[in-house]
Design a protein around this motif. Sequence first.
Motif, PDB file in Angstrom:
ATOM      1  N   MET A 151      -5.445   9.848 -11.538  1.00  0.00           N
ATOM      2  CA  MET A 151      -6.085   9.174 -12.790  1.00  0.00           C
ATOM      3  C   MET A 151      -4.782   8.057 -13.459  1.00  0.00           C
ATOM      4  N   GLN A 178       1.512   2.576 -13.143  1.00  0.00           N
ATOM      5  CA  GLN A 178       1.668   2.221 -12.143  1.00  0.00           C
ATOM      6  C   GLN A 178       0.845   0.511 -13.364  1.00  0.00           C
ATOM      7  N   ALA A 179      -0.250   0.805 -13.376  1.00  0.00           N
ATOM      8  CA  ALA A 179      -1.091  -0.367 -13.895  1.00  0.00           C
ATOM      9  C   ALA A 179       0.233  -1.240 -15.062  1.00  0.00           C
ATOM     10  N   VAL A 180       0.616  -0.256 -15.848  1.00  0.00           N
ATOM     11  CA  VAL A 180       1.353  -0.994 -17.074  1.00  0.00           C
ATOM     12  C   VAL A 180       2.420  -1.800 -16.797  1.00  0.00           C
ATOM     13  N   LEU A 223       2.028   9.208 -23.380  1.00  0.00           N
ATOM     14  CA  LEU A 223       1.114  10.134 -22.544  1.00  0.00           C
ATOM     15  C   LEU A 223       1.620  11.766 -22.877  1.00  0.00           C
ATOM     16  N   LEU A 249      -6.113  14.093 -17.769  1.00  0.00           N
ATOM     17  CA  LEU A 249      -6.748  13.572 -16.667  1.00  0.00           C
ATOM     18  C   LEU A 249      -5.923  13.985 -15.633  1.00  0.00           C
ATOM     19  N   ARG A 300      -2.304   5.465 -11.698  1.00  0.00           N
ATOM     20  CA  ARG A 300      -2.422   4.734 -11.302  1.00  0.00           C
ATOM     21  C   ARG A 300      -1.857   4.031 -12.643  1.00  0.00           C
ATOM     22  N   VAL A 301      -2.429   4.278 -13.855  1.00  0.00           N
ATOM     23  CA  VAL A 301      -2.583   3.710 -15.209  1.00  0.00           C
ATOM     24  C   VAL A 301      -1.050   3.492 -15.714  1.00  0.00           C
ATOM     25  N   ASP A 330       3.347  -3.097 -13.538  1.00  0.00           N
ATOM     26  CA  ASP A 330       2.529  -4.692 -13.125  1.00  0.00           C
ATOM     27  C   ASP A 330       2.363  -5.290 -14.275  1.00  0.00           C
ATOM     28  N   GLY A 331       1.364  -5.094 -14.681  1.00  0.00           N
ATOM     29  CA  GLY A 331       0.461  -5.311 -16.215  1.00  0.00           C
ATOM     30  C   GLY A 331       2.063  -5.874 -17.300  1.00  0.00           C
ATOM     31  N   ALA A 369       0.637  -1.324   0.108  1.00  0.00           N
ATOM     32  CA  ALA A 369      -0.332   0.147   0.413  1.00  0.00           C
ATOM     33  C   ALA A 369       1.319   1.064   0.186  1.00  0.00           C
TER      34      ALA A 369
END
Lengths: 190, 190
Positions: B151, B157-159, B186, B147, B154-155, B161-162, B124
């Motif tokens: 947000m 970070q998600a990229v 971006l 954006l 988060r995107v 990790d994914g 966390a």
Amino acid sequence: MSQRGPYAKGVAKREEILGRALEVVARQGYRGASVQVIAETVGLSQAGLLHYFGSKEELFTAILRKRDELDHLTSAPPAGPRAARDAFVQVVARNAEVPGLVELFSRLAVEAVDPEHPAHGYFAERGEVLRGMIVGALAQHSHPTALPPKMIARVVQAVVDGLQLQWLLDPSVDMAATTDAFLNLLAPED
Amino acid sequence: MSQRGPYAKGVAKREEILGRALEVVARQGYRGASVQVIAETVGLSQAGLLHYFGSKEELFTAILRKRDELDHLTSAPPAGPRAARDAFVQVVARNAEVPGLVELFSRLAVEAVDPEHPAHGYFAERGEVLRGMIVGALAQHSHPTALPPKMIARVVQAVVDGLQLQWLLDPSVDMAATTDAFLNLLAPED
DNA sequence: GTCTATAGAATGATAGAC
DNA sequence: GTCTATCATTCTATAGAC
């Protein structure tokens, strides 16, 4: 009778079990659930459940395949960029209703990294199908994309998978809204 | 002596062990490694290793914290959007050299989804720090973002990790290049 | 086809000697 | 502080009765 031949009954029962297992995991959650626990909630003994699925991994993989089927990941996507995109975001939104399935998916995805893992093939194929759909949707655009479509597809998949992790860690994260905003950034014209 | 007081020696040794464990996992990989295995490669018995870290989870969390430290995730990011971005991609590129660490990270990340898990707090906090850095880098832009910065963070970070998951499944995926291309999309002006 | 019972293995944690 | 030995748990898979 719609189905004939050997195993017809066994297959039907298997499907029925799968449907119930799916519901249970979706609703009651999955916290590294053992075969034992799932068997109980499905109304079978542990051995009884493993009679239909040879192993734990096969059971879990079958559950995820069933989910893909219900999510229409296995059928043709809606025609038109807008419709395809809406359907995509819809799937993400519905995932937020089934934390147990998302957790099962994420957990198995990491374990299946090992080429020897029984679910390795499932995740490899699923990724290809998903990215193929994304590339297909992109191809319907009139404007060319700034990045190679295959690369974009990987990024989109990564966003969805990565947001799932963030959401599992903190359920206040809005996966669908974030995905939607991101896609908006990617393809504002839709 | 740079360090005084009780535990000074114990802390030093702990750090030394940590450094070696990090190397081992990075180089030799992590396949759901047991405490036993790591203990051996580090030159201790299982009990000896657990003497320094109370439990398996604490050991693994400490390894990841150490990695963050070496990656400068805990210190101030470079000034200037370009430098910050390059450093970010650099970290991703170096991850591709240490599959064991990436696998450990991904695996623990899923397990730590449970609020009761010992590593829950780590993930966390780490997420917040990382996203804070991204927001900080975005703030240095002259142009406003389409954006909300949080947000976008988060995107991003998600990229990362994914893509790790995709790369673990198929090592031919180029995490750094994909991340770089995505960031280009971006913020083309950097 | 389904259950009971059990095998069999792995592993994390701890007690206690040195 | 480090090791040996052992405990305790958990869980999957299978054998075999019904």
